[in-house]
Motif scaffolding. Structure first.
Motif, PDB file in Angstrom:
ATOM      1  N   ASN A  23      58.717  41.071  33.827  1.00  0.00           N
ATOM      2  CA  ASN A  23      59.993  41.876  34.047  1.00  0.00           C
ATOM      3  C   ASN A  23      60.926  41.074  35.731  1.00  0.00           C
ATOM      4  OD1 ASN A  23      58.744  42.843  35.958  1.00  0.00           O
ATOM      5  ND2 ASN A  23      58.661  44.680  36.002  1.00  0.00           N
ATOM      6  N   GLY A  24      60.421  40.453  36.108  1.00  0.00           N
ATOM      7  CA  GLY A  24      60.822  39.987  36.994  1.00  0.00           C
ATOM      8  C   GLY A  24      60.650  40.385  38.073  1.00  0.00           C
ATOM      9  N   GLU A  25      60.049  41.424  38.600  1.00  0.00           N
ATOM     10  CA  GLU A  25      59.220  42.113  39.631  1.00  0.00           C
ATOM     11  C   GLU A  25      58.644  41.445  40.546  1.00  0.00           C
ATOM     12  OE1 GLU A  25      58.092  46.454  41.326  1.00  0.00           O
ATOM     13  OE2 GLU A  25      58.087  46.390  39.289  1.00  0.00           O
ATOM     14  N   THR A  26      58.441  41.275  40.972  1.00  0.00           N
ATOM     15  CA  THR A  26      57.202  40.550  42.115  1.00  0.00           C
ATOM     16  C   THR A  26      56.510  41.559  42.845  1.00  0.00           C
ATOM     17  OG1 THR A  26      59.031  38.971  43.684  1.00  0.00           O
ATOM     18  CG2 THR A  26      56.656  38.931  44.510  1.00  0.00           C
ATOM     19  N   ARG A  27      55.151  41.362  42.646  1.00  0.00           N
ATOM     20  CA  ARG A  27      54.033  42.545  42.845  1.00  0.00           C
ATOM     21  C   ARG A  27      52.419  41.548  43.956  1.00  0.00           C
ATOM     22  NH1 ARG A  27      55.565  47.436  42.400  1.00  0.00           N
ATOM     23  NH2 ARG A  27      53.296  47.958  41.971  1.00  0.00           N
ATOM     24  N   TRP A  28      52.732  42.422  44.427  1.00  0.00           N
ATOM     25  CA  TRP A  28      51.285  42.150  46.011  1.00  0.00           C
ATOM     26  C   TRP A  28      50.055  42.159  44.760  1.00  0.00           C
ATOM     27  CZ3 TRP A  28      50.381  39.065  49.492  1.00  0.00           C
ATOM     28  CH2 TRP A  28      51.583  39.197  50.945  1.00  0.00           C
ATOM     29  N   ILE A  29      49.181  41.299  44.370  1.00  0.00           N
ATOM     30  CA  ILE A  29      47.632  41.355  43.843  1.00  0.00           C
ATOM     31  C   ILE A  29      46.486  40.878  44.450  1.00  0.00           C
ATOM     32  CG2 ILE A  29      46.216  40.658  41.867  1.00  0.00           C
ATOM     33  CD1 ILE A  29      49.215  41.941  40.874  1.00  0.00           C
ATOM     34  N   ALA A  30      45.826  41.730  44.509  1.00  0.00           N
ATOM     35  CA  ALA A  30      44.659  41.366  45.829  1.00  0.00           C
ATOM     36  C   ALA A  30      43.145  40.212  44.078  1.00  0.00           C
ATOM     37  CB  ALA A  30      43.869  42.936  45.789  1.00  0.00           C
ATOM     38  N   VAL A  31      43.076  39.369  44.504  1.00  0.00           N
ATOM     39  CA  VAL A  31      42.193  38.527  44.034  1.00  0.00           C
ATOM     40  C   VAL A  31      40.749  39.059  44.446  1.00  0.00           C
ATOM     41  CG1 VAL A  31      41.748  36.639  42.311  1.00  0.00           C
ATOM     42  CG2 VAL A  31      44.251  37.503  42.691  1.00  0.00           C
ATOM     43  N   ARG A  32      39.995  39.485  43.626  1.00  0.00           N
ATOM     44  CA  ARG A  32      37.734  39.417  44.539  1.00  0.00           C
ATOM     45  C   ARG A  32      37.735  38.127  42.666  1.00  0.00           C
ATOM     46  NH1 ARG A  32      41.318  40.392  47.898  1.00  0.00           N
ATOM     47  NH2 ARG A  32      40.787  42.154  49.455  1.00  0.00           N
ATOM     48  N   GLY A  33      36.603  37.866  43.249  1.00  0.00           N
ATOM     49  CA  GLY A  33      35.789  36.402  42.391  1.00  0.00           C
ATOM     50  C   GLY A  33      34.546  36.092  43.235  1.00  0.00           C
ATOM     51  N   ALA A  34      34.243  35.514  41.769  1.00  0.00           N
ATOM     52  CA  ALA A  34      32.897  34.865  42.340  1.00  0.00           C
ATOM     53  C   ALA A  34      32.858  33.347  41.164  1.00  0.00           C
ATOM     54  CB  ALA A  34      31.999  35.679  43.322  1.00  0.00           C
ATOM     55  N   PRO A  35      32.065  32.666  42.348  1.00  0.00           N
ATOM     56  CA  PRO A  35      31.462  31.718  40.915  1.00  0.00           C
ATOM     57  C   PRO A  35      30.611  32.827  39.553  1.00  0.00           C
ATOM     58  CG  PRO A  35      31.024  30.693  42.900  1.00  0.00           C
ATOM     59  CD  PRO A  35      31.540  32.314  42.990  1.00  0.00           C
ATOM     60  N   ALA A  36      30.403  32.668  38.603  1.00  0.00           N
ATOM     61  CA  ALA A  36      30.123  32.950  37.155  1.00  0.00           C
ATOM     62  C   ALA A  36      28.907  31.972  36.787  1.00  0.00           C
ATOM     63  CB  ALA A  36      31.166  33.521  36.325  1.00  0.00           C
ATOM     64  N   GLU A  37      29.741  31.318  36.311  1.00  0.00           N
ATOM     65  CA  GLU A  37      28.415  30.471  35.496  1.00  0.00           C
ATOM     66  C   GLU A  37      27.886  28.730  36.639  1.00  0.00           C
ATOM     67  OE1 GLU A  37      29.059  29.685  31.754  1.00  0.00           O
ATOM     68  OE2 GLU A  37      29.389  31.515  31.498  1.00  0.00           O
TER      69      GLU A  37
END
Length: 345
Positions: free
Chosen positions: A103-117
């Motif tokens: 919708n054109g709105e800027t949002r802050w997103i927290a990304v958390r992850g790790a190697p899976a394969e």
């Protein structure tokens, strides 16, 4: 993407328990607004669940390249650096970025992850979670702004108190009188600051301010001061300035005016002659005669200077043997605004 448990060869009851656990996990993630994602580094595609796809449902194929384009340019560099570190050193991925939604709105997103394969010690997939932290970021931004405002106002208050101490000492007869007057002035200043902070640096009610300032200075004689006027909300700056003016008027009334006499009374009233004008009147009766040609002390000098320079309103003092009246009038916008109920049409 689905969250699967290894249930091959398990008994039917065991499979039901696994499915129940998966459902509970899904409910928990949904309740926390957390979305699960998986990035296949070989195909370049990212798969995510409904929590994330609500923001990016227009990306049907979920290519990583398209998603990265949605990330704000400066944040994109940090994200790519964190991804490279996660792939190269197989360390957890933790970064917060701004993303442009559908919708054109800027949002802050927290990304958390790790190697899976991994294949032959090479990372082939990353997996993790993502969740919206926009509200937390806005709250922190507002807190930082408030802290800067507090620092700025604290410096101004310290300078104001220092000037107050010097000028009070100039007119003091002895140390005891100086300490008394200075203490009352600081009490009045503190009263206005408490109201400003309580209002979150927004608007301060004039009637509440007047009662607090007069109560801090007049104390037991405050019940001889009648306060009346329509609802008017003051800006923080006007509340501090007008608060100091009221402090000086009350202090003068206690020491030299109506409140220094047993039967003296004070009437503080403000009106709105029209929707854009305010008229404030401080009227003392039953006190010593007003001497128009008498010496002007620090208190009345503050009243005049702060009324005209600080509030940018016109001030006038009149009096005779029976009463003393101080009036302040000018544009309402210079001090704040009136509530709709206060304006008569």
């Amino acid at each position: 993407m689905t969250l699967q448990f290894d249930s091959q060869g398990a008994e039917p009851q065991s499979r039901e328990l696994d499915e129940s656990r998966e459902q509970r996990l899904r409910h928990a993630l949904r309740a926390g607004g957390v979305g699960v994602w998986e990035w296949n580094l070989e195909t370049g595609n990212i798969h995510w669940d409904s929590e994330i796809s609500e923001s990016f449902s227009d990306l049907h194929d979920h290519p990583a390249r398209e998603l990265l384009r949605r990330v704000e340019r400066h944040d994109r560099r940090r994200l790519l650096k964190a991804i490279r570190a996660a792939i190269g050193s197989q360390k957890p991925l933790a970064v917060e970025v701004r993303i442009l939604g559908r919708n054109g709105e800027t949002r802050w997103i927290a990304v958390r992850g790790a190697p899976a394969e991994t294949v032959a010690r090479k990372v082939t997939a990353l997996a993790g979670v993502a969740y919206d932290v926009t509200d937390q970021k806005l709250s922190l931004t507002r807190t930082d702004a408030l802290l800067r405002e507090v620092s700025h106002r604290s410096k101004n208050l310290l300078a104001l108190i220092l000037a107050m101490a010097r000028l009070t000492a100039r007119d003091a007869i002895d140390v005891k009188s100086h300490l008394k007057d200075f203490t009352l002035r600081v009490a009045g200043l503190s009263a206005s600051q408490d109201l400003i902070v309580a209002s979150d640096w927004q608007s301060v009610d004039l009637a509440t301010l007047a009662a607090a300032e007069i109560g801090a200075v007049a104390r037991t004689d405050a019940d001889r001061v009648a306060i009346k006027g329509p609802p008017v909300m003051l800006t923080p700056e006007a509340a501090q300035t007008l608060g100091m003016v009221l402090t000086e008027l009350a202090l003068n009334a206690v020491e030299h005016g109506a409140l220094s006499a047993a039967t003296g009374e004070v009437n503080l009233e403000w009106t709105l002659p029209d929707p854009t004008t305010i008229l404030i009147s401080w009227r003392e009766t039953g006190g010593p005669p007003f001497l128009a040609d008498g010496p002007k002390g620090y208190g009345m000098s503050v009243v005049e200077r702060f009324s005209t320079q600080g509030l940018k309103l016109s001030a006038r003092a009149d009096g005779n043997a029976d009463e003393f009246t101080w009036t302040l009038t000018g544009p309402l916008a210079h001090v704040g605004h009136a509530q709709k109920a206060a304006i008569k049409t």
